[in-house]
Design a protein around this motif. Structure first.
Motif, PDB file in Angstrom:
ATOM      1  N   ASP A 182     -14.323  23.615-105.591  1.00 35.33           N
ATOM      2  CA  ASP A 182     -13.196  24.342-106.188  1.00 35.33           C
ATOM      3  C   ASP A 182     -12.652  25.410-105.239  1.00 35.33           C
ATOM      4  O   ASP A 182     -11.444  25.694-105.243  1.00 35.33           O
ATOM      5  N   ILE A 183     -13.521  25.992-104.402  1.00 32.86           N
ATOM      6  CA  ILE A 183     -13.022  26.935-103.405  1.00 32.86           C
ATOM      7  C   ILE A 183     -12.239  26.186-102.329  1.00 32.86           C
ATOM      8  O   ILE A 183     -11.201  26.673-101.841  1.00 32.86           O
ATOM      9  N   VAL A 184     -12.710  24.991-101.960  1.00 30.65           N
ATOM     10  CA  VAL A 184     -11.952  24.162-101.008  1.00 30.65           C
ATOM     11  C   VAL A 184     -10.567  23.871-101.549  1.00 30.65           C
ATOM     12  O   VAL A 184      -9.561  23.962-100.831  1.00 30.65           O
ATOM     13  N   THR A 185     -10.488  23.517-102.833  1.00 32.25           N
ATOM     14  CA  THR A 185      -9.195  23.221-103.460  1.00 32.25           C
ATOM     15  C   THR A 185      -8.264  24.420-103.382  1.00 32.25           C
ATOM     16  O   THR A 185      -7.065  24.281-103.071  1.00 32.25           O
ATOM     17  N   ALA A 186      -8.785  25.609-103.635  1.00 28.37           N
ATOM     18  CA  ALA A 186      -7.956  26.817-103.578  1.00 28.37           C
ATOM     19  C   ALA A 186      -7.426  27.041-102.161  1.00 28.37           C
ATOM     20  O   ALA A 186      -6.237  27.357-101.975  1.00 28.37           O
ATOM     21  N   ILE A 187      -8.297  26.885-101.163  1.00 31.63           N
ATOM     22  CA  ILE A 187      -7.861  27.063 -99.777  1.00 31.63           C
ATOM     23  C   ILE A 187      -6.809  26.013 -99.413  1.00 31.63           C
ATOM     24  O   ILE A 187      -5.791  26.306 -98.780  1.00 31.63           O
ATOM     25  N   HIS A 188      -7.034  24.774 -99.846  1.00 26.40           N
ATOM     26  CA  HIS A 188      -6.089  23.692 -99.541  1.00 26.40           C
ATOM     27  C   HIS A 188      -4.741  23.930-100.198  1.00 26.40           C
ATOM     28  O   HIS A 188      -3.678  23.678 -99.595  1.00 26.40           O
ATOM     29  N   ASN A 189      -4.737  24.415-101.430  1.00 24.47           N
ATOM     30  CA  ASN A 189      -3.476  24.708-102.116  1.00 24.47           C
ATOM     31  C   ASN A 189      -2.683  25.782-101.388  1.00 24.47           C
ATOM     32  O   ASN A 189      -1.456  25.687-101.268  1.00 24.47           O
ATOM     33  N   PHE A 220     -18.086  20.758 -95.291  1.00 22.60           N
ATOM     34  CA  PHE A 220     -17.573  20.858 -93.922  1.00 22.60           C
ATOM     35  C   PHE A 220     -16.520  19.790 -93.627  1.00 22.60           C
ATOM     36  O   PHE A 220     -15.443  20.088 -93.107  1.00 22.60           O
ATOM     37  N   SER A 221     -16.793  18.544 -93.955  1.00 26.42           N
ATOM     38  CA  SER A 221     -15.853  17.466 -93.660  1.00 26.42           C
ATOM     39  C   SER A 221     -14.547  17.639 -94.414  1.00 26.42           C
ATOM     40  O   SER A 221     -13.459  17.413 -93.867  1.00 26.42           O
ATOM     41  N   SER A 222     -14.631  18.039 -95.688  1.00 27.83           N
ATOM     42  CA  SER A 222     -13.404  18.257 -96.469  1.00 27.83           C
ATOM     43  C   SER A 222     -12.549  19.354 -95.853  1.00 27.83           C
ATOM     44  O   SER A 222     -11.324  19.232 -95.767  1.00 27.83           O
ATOM     45  N   LEU A 223     -13.186  20.408 -95.411  1.00 28.39           N
ATOM     46  CA  LEU A 223     -12.447  21.518 -94.808  1.00 28.39           C
ATOM     47  C   LEU A 223     -11.895  21.133 -93.439  1.00 28.39           C
ATOM     48  O   LEU A 223     -10.787  21.517 -93.071  1.00 28.39           O
ATOM     49  N   ASN A 246      -1.198  24.236 -98.256  1.00 24.05           N
ATOM     50  CA  ASN A 246      -0.029  23.412 -98.553  1.00 24.05           C
ATOM     51  C   ASN A 246       1.178  24.247 -98.927  1.00 24.05           C
ATOM     52  O   ASN A 246       2.303  23.728 -98.968  1.00 24.05           O
ATOM     53  N   SER A 247       0.960  25.521 -99.198  1.00 28.62           N
ATOM     54  CA  SER A 247       2.067  26.414 -99.545  1.00 28.62           C
ATOM     55  C   SER A 247       2.544  27.153 -98.299  1.00 28.62           C
ATOM     56  O   SER A 247       3.310  26.597 -97.511  1.00 28.62           O
ATOM     57  N   THR A 248       2.067  28.343 -98.050  1.00 29.31           N
ATOM     58  CA  THR A 248       2.585  29.151 -96.936  1.00 29.31           C
ATOM     59  C   THR A 248       1.533  29.531 -95.908  1.00 29.31           C
ATOM     60  O   THR A 248       1.859  30.077 -94.859  1.00 29.31           O
ATOM     61  N   VAL A 249       0.243  29.264 -96.201  1.00 30.12           N
ATOM     62  CA  VAL A 249      -0.839  29.787 -95.369  1.00 30.12           C
ATOM     63  C   VAL A 249      -1.277  28.704 -94.374  1.00 30.12           C
ATOM     64  O   VAL A 249      -2.075  27.832 -94.696  1.00 30.12           O
ATOM     65  N   LYS A 250      -0.743  28.769 -93.157  1.00 28.68           N
ATOM     66  CA  LYS A 250      -1.076  27.768 -92.141  1.00 28.68           C
ATOM     67  C   LYS A 250      -2.174  28.237 -91.193  1.00 28.68           C
ATOM     68  O   LYS A 250      -2.735  27.426 -90.466  1.00 28.68           O
ATOM     69  N   ASP A 251      -2.458  29.523 -91.178  1.00 24.43           N
ATOM     70  CA  ASP A 251      -3.492  30.052 -90.282  1.00 24.43           C
ATOM     71  C   ASP A 251      -4.809  30.144 -91.059  1.00 24.43           C
ATOM     72  O   ASP A 251      -5.127  31.169 -91.669  1.00 24.43           O
ATOM     73  N   VAL A 252      -5.563  29.051 -91.066  1.00 22.75           N
ATOM     74  CA  VAL A 252      -6.831  28.990 -91.791  1.00 22.75           C
ATOM     75  C   VAL A 252      -7.926  28.618 -90.790  1.00 22.75           C
ATOM     76  O   VAL A 252      -7.867  27.551 -90.165  1.00 22.75           O
ATOM     77  N   LYS A 253      -8.896  29.499 -90.627  1.00 24.95           N
ATOM     78  CA  LYS A 253      -9.995  29.282 -89.691  1.00 24.95           C
ATOM     79  C   LYS A 253     -11.314  29.512 -90.420  1.00 24.95           C
ATOM     80  O   LYS A 253     -11.413  30.429 -91.262  1.00 24.95           O
TER      81      LYS A 253
END
Length: 771
Positions: A555-562, A585-588, A565-572
Motif C-alpha cells: 500500500d505504501i508502494v501504491t501511494a508512491i506510484h500514484n 524492491f522489484s515493484s519499486l 503518476n501525478s507530479t512527483v517525478k523525482d523519486v529515489k
C-alpha cells in the motif's frame, strides 16, 4: 494386555529418563571422557552460579551437592538469576570436553526458589588436574575458589586472555581464562601479589579422552580477591550533572573508601582537589566554581586504611548558559554530503552515538525511562545507567522478551527493574527510545532520544540515525507510552497490567509544536502508522526520497506510484533487505530510482517528502518503524513525522551520500529560504559555478552551480581537447543552488572540463578523474 504392558514399560523408561536428578549420575563419563548419557534428554536440579556472565546464551552453570553442569541456550539463560534453584531438562552433549545440556523449545524448566547464597568450593590446582575424567569430573562447571594463587603474567587482563596460575600444589598452564564478556575485569591490572580466585571451572579441549583443557572463568571483578584491601576503582568514571559553573564526578569502588577528585585546566591537575569524607563504595563529588564552556581535567582517588586507588585521567567541558527549549538534534553515524546543505545547516555525520547517549544519561537529573529492543556490547552505557541510579536518578527499563543480553544483565544484576514483553509470541518490543527528566517539575530539561539505532556495539557499524528532541509535551507522550508497557506509573512494574503489541490502544497525543516546528508522534501497532506514512507521501509535490531497512507494504508502494503518476517525478530509494518475503524492491524498481544497499547494514527507516521545496512543507518520517506488516500490526514501535525544511535538508545530506556510495547519480536542489540569512541562502543570489567535490574523484563527483532566477541551463562535460562527451543537465533550473552528480564509469583517468551556459552566463572549471 500387551498394550497395557507396553504403556507401563514406556512410562517406566520415561520416569527413569527424567528421574535422574542428581547431577553426578547424569554426567558420569565413559572411558573416553564422554558422558554416558550423551544425546539423551536428562533432567537435573541445581542452583544457578552463572547466567549471562559468559554471553547471552550462557552457558548457565548449575550445581548441586554432587557436581555441576552447564546448560546452554539463550531461551534458558534469560529466565534465571544467580542463586535460583531450578529444575531443567535438555539434551546432554559433549562440547569440547564440557558436559553440556542444550535447552531448547519444548524442554521444561521450573524455578523452585530464589536467593540462595553462592558459596564457592575451596579447592587446589592439584584437585582440578586430578579429576576423574573417566568418571564424574566432580569439579567441572562448579563454582570453586583457589587460594594463595600467583598469576605468572603482568600488565592488564585482556579479552579472551589465558594465564598460567600456580599454588603450593602445582602449576596450571592457561588455567585462568578471562571471557570476552566479563568486561569488569578486562583492562584491569593483573595482581602481582598472591590472590584468591573464584570462578566456574570450564573445559575446552578438542581431543579424547578430554582429560585436559580445564579453565577457571571468573564472572566479574569481585571474583579476583587480592590481599590488597585498598578501595579498587571499578567500572567507568563519569562527569555528570554538568552545569555552566559546576559538575559532579561519580565512580564506584570494590571496597569502601574516602573520595577525592583532583582537577585542573591541564593534565597537571594544577587547580585544586575536593575531598568527600564519606566511607562508601559509590562516590559522588561535586566541583563548583568552574567557568562556563571550559574544558577541565579530572583524576579520582579513593583512600582507606589499607591503601589508595587512583583512576585514570578524564576530561569534561562545563555547560553554557542556554535557557532555550525546543531544540531538535539529528545525528548520523556515517559521513554525510554537505554539498547539498543549506548554508549554516550542515548535518552531523560520523557521530559517535555511544558518546552522545552517555552525555545524555550522565546529565539526567531526576528520571530515565528506557525502552529498547537490544542492549549489548556497550558496558560503559550500562555502567552509566547504574551510576545514574546510584546518584538518585529514577531508572526504569522496558525490554523485549529476547534472551537477556550482557548489558541488560549488568543493570538487572545491579537491581534496576525491567518490564519485559510477554514471551508467548514471536513479535517484538522494537522501540529504541529514552525519556529523560520528564517526571520532575522542571519542564525545560525534558528530552526524548529515539531513531533507528539499537543500543548495541554491533549497530555502531551499521547505517543509522538518532534524533533528540527537547520538549516537555512530547516527553510526556513518550512517558505515557512507556508506562503502558511498564504497567504502572510508579517505580515498580506491574506485569499483570503491562500491555504490548495489539493489547495496547491509541492513548497518546499526536500533534506538537517544538521550536516552531510541527511534529507528529505515533506508536505501533495502536496508532495506524502506515496510514500516517501514506498520508505524508500523498502531500508530495516534487520529490520523495527514502532509506529503509525493510519495505514489504504494497500500500505504501501504491501511494508512491500514484504520486509519481501525478507530479512527483523525482523519486529515489534505498533498501537493505531485498530478499526477504514480501519485499517490494522489484515493484519499486519499475518506476523509482531504486538501489539495494551493499556493505554494512542500512538500518535506517526514514523518508523525506519535498526536501527541496520550501513552499510544500518539507517533511521527514523517522523512528524505529520498518515499512512492514510486522511493524504495523504486531511490534511495539515509534515514529516521528517532522515538518521542517532544515531537518529535511539534513536527512537529504545523509541520503545523498548513501545514494552516491551505491553508484546513484542524480540532481539535488538546495532549497532557497529567502529573507532568512542565518539559515538559508542570501537574497543576493548570483551566477556561480562551484568547484566539483571531491576532486580528484573516482568515479562519482558532485558539481554545483547557483543562479539568481529560474532559467534554462545546460551543463556539459568536455575532454581536454574540447570534445563534448556528456550532458549532465539540460532544462529549467530554479533559483538557488543545484547539485548534480557525475559518474565517470567508462571514462579513462585524466583532466576534464565542465561548462555551464545560462541567460548570458557561461563558466567552466576543470576536474580530475583518478582511477
Amino acid at each position: 494386555m500387551k498394550k497395557l504392558f507396553a504403556l507401563i514399560v514406556c512410562l517406566f523408561l520415561t520416569f527413569n529418563l527424567y528421574a535422574q536428578t542428581t547431577i553426578d549420575s547424569v554426567r558420569i563419563n565413559d572411558s573416553t571422557g564422554v558422558p554416558r548419557n550423551v544425546n539423551k534428554v536428562v533432567t537435573v536440579t541445581g542452583v544457578v552460579t552463572s547466567t549471562t556472565q559468559f554471553g547471552a546464551s550462557g552457558p548457565v552453570s548449575l550445581q548441586d551437592s554432587t557436581a555441576g553442569i552447564a546448560v546452554y541456550g539463550s531461551s534458558f539463560s534469560s529466565k534465571v538469576l544467580l542463586g535460583d534453584s531450578v529444575r531443567v531438562s535438555g539434551t546432554l552433549t559433549n562440547y569440547d570436553g564440557l558436559a553440556e545440556m542444550n535447552y531448547a523449545t519444548g524442554n521444561s524448566y521450573s524455578i523452585l526458589s530464589r536467593g540462595h547464597t553462592l558459596v564457592p568450593k575451596v579447592v587446589t590446582i592439584s584437585d582440578i588436574l586430578s579429576q576423574q575424567w573417566n568418571g564424574i569430573e566432580n569439579l567441572e562447571s562448579v563454582l570453586i575458589q583457589l587460594n594463595n594463587v600467583t598469576i605468572s603474567n603482568t600488565g592488564n587482563f585482556a579479552s579472551g586472555g589465558a594465564y598460567t596460575i600456580s599454588d603450593s600444589t602445582g602449576s596450571f598452564t592457561s588455567g585462568l581464562y578471562i571471557n570476552k564478556y566479563v568486561t569488569s575485569i578486562i583492562g584491569t591490572t593483573i595482581p602481582t601479589q598472591q590472590v584468591s580466585l573464584i570462578g566456574v571451572l570450564s573445559q575446552h579441549t578438542y581431543n579424547a579422552p578430554f582429560s585436559t583443557g580445564y579453565q577457571l572463568q571468573p564472572r566479574f571483578i569481585q571474583d579476583i580477591i587480592s590481599p590488597d584491601l585498598s578501595p579498587l576503582i571499578i567500572n567507568s568514571v563519569f562527569a555528570v550533572e554538568i552545569d555552566p559553573n559546576s559538575l559532579s564526578i561519580c565512580f564506584h569502588t570494590l571496597r569502601k573508601g574516602i573520595s577525592q577528585v583532583k582537577y585542573g585546566l591541564t593534565s597537571n591537575l594544577e587547580m585544586d582537589s575536593v575531598i568527600v569524607n564519606e566511607d562508601t563504595t559509590f562516590h559522588k563529588v561535586k566541583i563548583s566554581g568552574l567557568t562556563a564552556g571550559t574544558l577541565y581535567y579530572f583524576k579520582v582517588v579513593s583512600d582507606n586504611s589499607y591503601g589508595r586507588s587512583v583512576g585514570g585521567l578524564i576530561n569534561a567541558t562545563t555547560g553554557v548558559i542556554d535557557t532555550s527549549t525546543g531544540k531538535i538534534n539529528i545525528y548520523f553515524n556515517y559521513a554525510v554530503d554537505t554539498s547539498v546543505a543549506i548554508p549554516g545547516n550542515a548535518a552531523l555525520g560520523n557521530v559517535d552515538f555511544q558518546q552522545k547517549l552517555l552525555s545524555r544519561i550522565n546529565n539526567a537529573r531526576y528520571s530515565i525511562d528506557m525502552a529498547v529492543y537490544s542492549f549489548s556490547g556497550l558496558p560503559s552505557v550500562a555502567d552509566a545507567l547504574v551510576t545514574a541510579r546510584d546518584r538518585g536518578v529514577k531508572v526504569r527499563v522496558v525490554y523485549d522478551s529476547r534472551a537477556t543480553q550482557d548489558n541488560m544483565q549488568t543493570i538487572m544484576n545491579a537491581g534496576i527493574l525491567v518490564s519485559r514483553r510477554n514471551t508467548d509470541t514471536t513479535d517484538i518490543m522494537h522501540n529504541k527510545f529514552f525519556v529523560f527528566d520528564s517526571r520532575d517539575s522542571i519542564n525545560s530539561n525534558d528530552w526524548v532520544w529515539t531513531g533507528s539505532w539499537n543500543i548495541t556495539s554491533t549497530e555502531l557499524t551499521w547505517k543509522n540515525n538518532v534524533i533528540e528532541l527537547n520538549d516537555h509535551a512530547l516527553a510526556l507522550a513518550y512517558q505515557q507510552e512507556f508506562e503502558v508497557m511498564w504497567g504502572s506509573n510508579t517505580e515498580i512494574p506491574n506485569p499483570s497490567l503491562a500491555k504490548f503489541g495489539s493489547a495496547k490502544s491509541n492513548v497518546t497525543p499526536h500533534s506538537f509544536i517544538i521550536g516552531g516546528r510541527s511534529v507528529r508522534s505515533y506508536f505501533s501497532p495502536s496508532d495506524g502508522v502506515t496510514n500516517q506514512i501514506i498520508n505524508t507521501i500523498y502531500t508530495a509535490d516534487s520529490s520523495i526520497y527514502f532509506a529503509v531497512m525493510t519495505f514489504t507494504r504494497s500500500d505504501i508502494v501504491t501511494a508512491i506510484h500514484n504520486r509519481f503518476n501525478s507530479t512527483v517525478k523525482d523519486v529515489k530509494g534505498i533498501m537493505d533487505d531485498i530478499t526477504g518475503t514480501g519485499n517490494q524492491f522489484s515493484s519499486l524498481k519499475s518506476f523509482v530510482d531504486m538501489w539495494a544497499n551493499t556493505g554494512n547494514t542500512l538500518h535506517d527507516k526514514y523518508a523525506m517528502v519535498d526536501a527541496s521545496n520550501p513552499l510544500s512543507h518539507p517533511t521527514v518520517i523517522t523512528g524505529s518503524h520498518n515499512w512492514s506488516s510486522a511493524a504495523e500490526q504486531y511490534n511495539d514501535e515509534n515514529t516521528l513525522i517532522i515538518d521542517d525544511i532544515n531537518i529535511a535538508n539534513q536527512f537529504m545530506q545523509d541520503f545523498k551520500h548513501r545514494y552516491n556510495d551505491l553508484g546513484g547519480v542524480g540532481t539535488f536542489i538546495v532549497p532557497v529560504i529567502t529573507g532568512i540569512k542565518s539559515e538559508g541562502l542570501s537574497d543576493n543570489l548570483s551566477y556561480k559555478l562551484y568547484q566539483n567535490y571531491p576532486n580528484p574523484f573516482n568515479p562519482v563527483t558532485t558539481i554545483r552551480f547557483e543562479v539568481p532566477h529560474s532559467q534554462y541551463i545546460e551543463l556539459k562535460i568536455f575532454d581536454i581537447l574540447g570534445r563534448e562527451i556528456k550532458t549532465l543537465f539540460k532544462g529549467t533550473a530554479p533559483a538557488g543552488i543545484m547539485a548534480i552528480d557525475f559518474n565517470a564509469d567508462g571514462f579513462s583517468s585524466g583532466i576534464y572540463i565542465y561548462r555551464i551556459k545560462g541567460d548570458g552566463f557561461t563558466a567552466s572549471k576543470k576536474l580530475m578523474l583518478l582511477k
